[in-house]
Design a protein around this motif. Structure first.
Motif, mmCIF file in Angstrom:
data_model
loop_
_atom_site.group_PDB
_atom_site.id
_atom_site.type_symbol
_atom_site.label_atom_id
_atom_site.label_comp_id
_atom_site.label_asym_id
_atom_site.label_seq_id
_atom_site.Cartn_x
_atom_site.Cartn_y
_atom_site.Cartn_z
ATOM 1 N N GLN A 52 47.344 39.557 36.060
ATOM 2 C CA GLN A 52 47.437 40.701 36.545
ATOM 3 C C GLN A 52 46.605 41.896 36.214
ATOM 4 O O GLN A 52 45.668 42.521 36.916
ATOM 5 C CB GLN A 52 48.728 41.228 37.020
ATOM 6 C CG GLN A 52 49.670 40.130 37.834
ATOM 7 C CD GLN A 52 49.077 39.726 39.168
ATOM 8 O OE1 GLN A 52 48.126 38.915 39.145
ATOM 9 N NE2 GLN A 52 49.513 40.215 40.199
ATOM 10 N N TYR A 53 46.466 42.075 35.060
ATOM 11 C CA TYR A 53 45.987 43.065 34.073
ATOM 12 C C TYR A 53 44.229 42.615 34.589
ATOM 13 O O TYR A 53 43.521 43.429 34.769
ATOM 14 C CB TYR A 53 45.857 43.086 32.895
ATOM 15 C CG TYR A 53 44.960 44.118 32.276
ATOM 16 C CD1 TYR A 53 45.198 45.409 32.344
ATOM 17 C CD2 TYR A 53 44.084 43.629 31.441
ATOM 18 C CE1 TYR A 53 44.604 46.343 31.514
ATOM 19 C CE2 TYR A 53 43.431 44.508 30.808
ATOM 20 C CZ TYR A 53 43.314 46.022 30.875
ATOM 21 O OH TYR A 53 42.490 46.760 30.207
ATOM 22 N N PHE A 54 43.767 41.319 34.185
ATOM 23 C CA PHE A 54 42.532 40.847 34.515
ATOM 24 C C PHE A 54 42.050 41.317 35.919
ATOM 25 O O PHE A 54 40.726 41.754 36.006
ATOM 26 C CB PHE A 54 42.286 39.407 34.193
ATOM 27 C CG PHE A 54 41.132 38.707 34.769
ATOM 28 C CD1 PHE A 54 39.911 38.902 33.803
ATOM 29 C CD2 PHE A 54 40.820 38.221 35.974
ATOM 30 C CE1 PHE A 54 38.812 38.578 34.242
ATOM 31 C CE2 PHE A 54 39.867 37.571 36.404
ATOM 32 C CZ PHE A 54 38.663 37.563 35.430
ATOM 33 N N TRP A 55 42.740 40.789 36.870
ATOM 34 C CA TRP A 55 42.345 41.087 38.050
ATOM 35 C C TRP A 55 42.142 42.467 38.684
ATOM 36 O O TRP A 55 41.330 43.082 39.353
ATOM 37 C CB TRP A 55 43.092 40.429 38.960
ATOM 38 C CG TRP A 55 42.613 38.845 39.287
ATOM 39 C CD1 TRP A 55 43.520 37.973 38.765
ATOM 40 C CD2 TRP A 55 41.408 38.165 39.436
ATOM 41 N NE1 TRP A 55 42.822 36.680 38.967
ATOM 42 C CE2 TRP A 55 41.432 37.059 39.322
ATOM 43 C CE3 TRP A 55 40.408 38.872 39.986
ATOM 44 C CZ2 TRP A 55 40.409 36.225 39.733
ATOM 45 C CZ3 TRP A 55 39.162 38.154 40.477
ATOM 46 C CH2 TRP A 55 39.499 36.708 40.060
ATOM 47 N N ALA A 56 43.119 43.508 37.908
ATOM 48 C CA ALA A 56 43.288 44.781 38.371
ATOM 49 C C ALA A 56 41.931 45.242 37.681
ATOM 50 O O ALA A 56 41.242 46.131 38.393
ATOM 51 C CB ALA A 56 44.399 45.454 37.947
ATOM 52 N N ARG A 57 41.654 45.092 36.608
ATOM 53 C CA ARG A 57 40.314 45.506 35.794
ATOM 54 C C ARG A 57 39.045 45.046 36.577
ATOM 55 O O ARG A 57 38.214 45.765 37.012
ATOM 56 C CB ARG A 57 40.254 45.067 34.648
ATOM 57 C CG ARG A 57 39.117 45.544 33.759
ATOM 58 C CD ARG A 57 39.253 45.504 32.055
ATOM 59 N NE ARG A 57 38.090 45.899 31.579
ATOM 60 C CZ ARG A 57 37.763 47.045 31.266
ATOM 61 N NH1 ARG A 57 38.176 47.986 31.976
ATOM 62 N NH2 ARG A 57 36.759 47.408 30.794
ATOM 63 N N THR A 58 39.094 43.723 36.889
ATOM 64 C CA THR A 58 37.947 43.223 37.801
ATOM 65 C C THR A 58 37.783 44.087 39.163
ATOM 66 O O THR A 58 36.640 44.237 39.300
ATOM 67 C CB THR A 58 38.272 41.510 38.060
ATOM 68 O OG1 THR A 58 38.202 41.058 36.773
ATOM 69 C CG2 THR A 58 37.032 41.058 38.837
ATOM 70 N N ILE A 59 38.733 44.217 39.781
ATOM 71 C CA ILE A 59 38.755 44.811 41.101
ATOM 72 C C ILE A 59 38.070 46.333 40.778
ATOM 73 O O ILE A 59 37.165 46.782 41.589
ATOM 74 C CB ILE A 59 40.042 44.750 41.830
ATOM 75 C CG1 ILE A 59 40.449 43.466 42.353
ATOM 76 C CG2 ILE A 59 39.959 45.964 43.118
ATOM 77 C CD1 ILE A 59 41.893 43.404 42.707
ATOM 78 N N ASN A 60 38.718 46.952 39.656
ATOM 79 C CA ASN A 60 38.291 48.356 39.689
ATOM 80 C C ASN A 60 36.739 48.514 39.142
ATOM 81 O O ASN A 60 36.239 49.474 39.202
ATOM 82 C CB ASN A 60 39.224 49.165 38.716
ATOM 83 C CG ASN A 60 40.374 49.434 39.387
ATOM 84 O OD1 ASN A 60 40.322 50.123 40.494
ATOM 85 N ND2 ASN A 60 41.578 49.175 39.116
ATOM 86 N N HIS A 61 36.342 47.614 38.447
ATOM 87 C CA HIS A 61 35.124 47.487 37.668
ATOM 88 C C HIS A 61 33.968 46.462 38.046
ATOM 89 O O HIS A 61 33.034 46.149 37.609
ATOM 90 C CB HIS A 61 35.234 47.291 36.314
ATOM 91 C CG HIS A 61 36.124 48.327 35.773
ATOM 92 N ND1 HIS A 61 35.553 49.541 35.527
ATOM 93 C CD2 HIS A 61 37.248 48.457 35.457
ATOM 94 C CE1 HIS A 61 36.520 50.833 34.958
ATOM 95 N NE2 HIS A 61 37.748 49.531 35.042
ATOM 96 N N ARG A 62 34.024 45.969 39.344
ATOM 97 C CA ARG A 62 33.463 44.805 39.870
ATOM 98 C C ARG A 62 31.852 45.340 40.250
ATOM 99 O O ARG A 62 32.082 46.622 40.654
ATOM 100 C CB ARG A 62 33.884 44.066 41.091
ATOM 101 C CG ARG A 62 34.012 45.161 42.269
ATOM 102 C CD ARG A 62 34.743 44.344 43.575
ATOM 103 N NE ARG A 62 34.922 45.528 44.448
ATOM 104 C CZ ARG A 62 35.648 45.168 45.465
ATOM 105 N NH1 ARG A 62 35.943 43.962 45.845
ATOM 106 N NH2 ARG A 62 35.460 46.171 46.685
ATOM 107 N N PRO A 63 30.953 44.617 40.110
ATOM 108 C CA PRO A 63 29.518 44.876 40.248
ATOM 109 C C PRO A 63 29.280 44.916 42.005
ATOM 110 O O PRO A 63 30.045 44.443 42.501
ATOM 111 C CB PRO A 63 28.839 43.813 39.907
ATOM 112 C CG PRO A 63 29.826 42.714 39.742
ATOM 113 C CD PRO A 63 31.006 42.994 39.638
#
Length: 84
Positions: A52-63
């Protein structure tokens, strides 16, 4: 593929996390996980937290786009002899 608003992705992640929390809150940390018998509830909680941390970070910092590359990435690829 249609790109949703960041808030929609985060909302989904929040609701899935709440479902995990509801199930694991009262679980015995040593209880075995039926679909992964080598794991216990504590292992599952640790794994879900990381995912869940990985996906939250990915969502917030996606290209902006999966096909766009930064100028720095292109320069690094050229210096290393790879095609950009």
């Amino acid at each position: 593929m249609t790109r949703l608003e960041t808030a929609r992705y985060l909302d989904h992640l929040f609701h899935e996390s709440a479902r995990f929390r509801a199930v694991l809150t009262d679980a015995d940390p040593e209880a075995r996980v039926p679909s992964c018998p080598e794991w216990n509830a504590a292992d599952l909680l640790r794994h879900l937290t990381e995912v869940q941390y990985f996906w939250a970070r990915t969502i917030n910092h996606r290209p902006d786009s999966p096909t766009r590359r930064s100028a720095g990435a292109i320069r690094r690829a050229r210096r290393s002899g790879r095609r950009s």
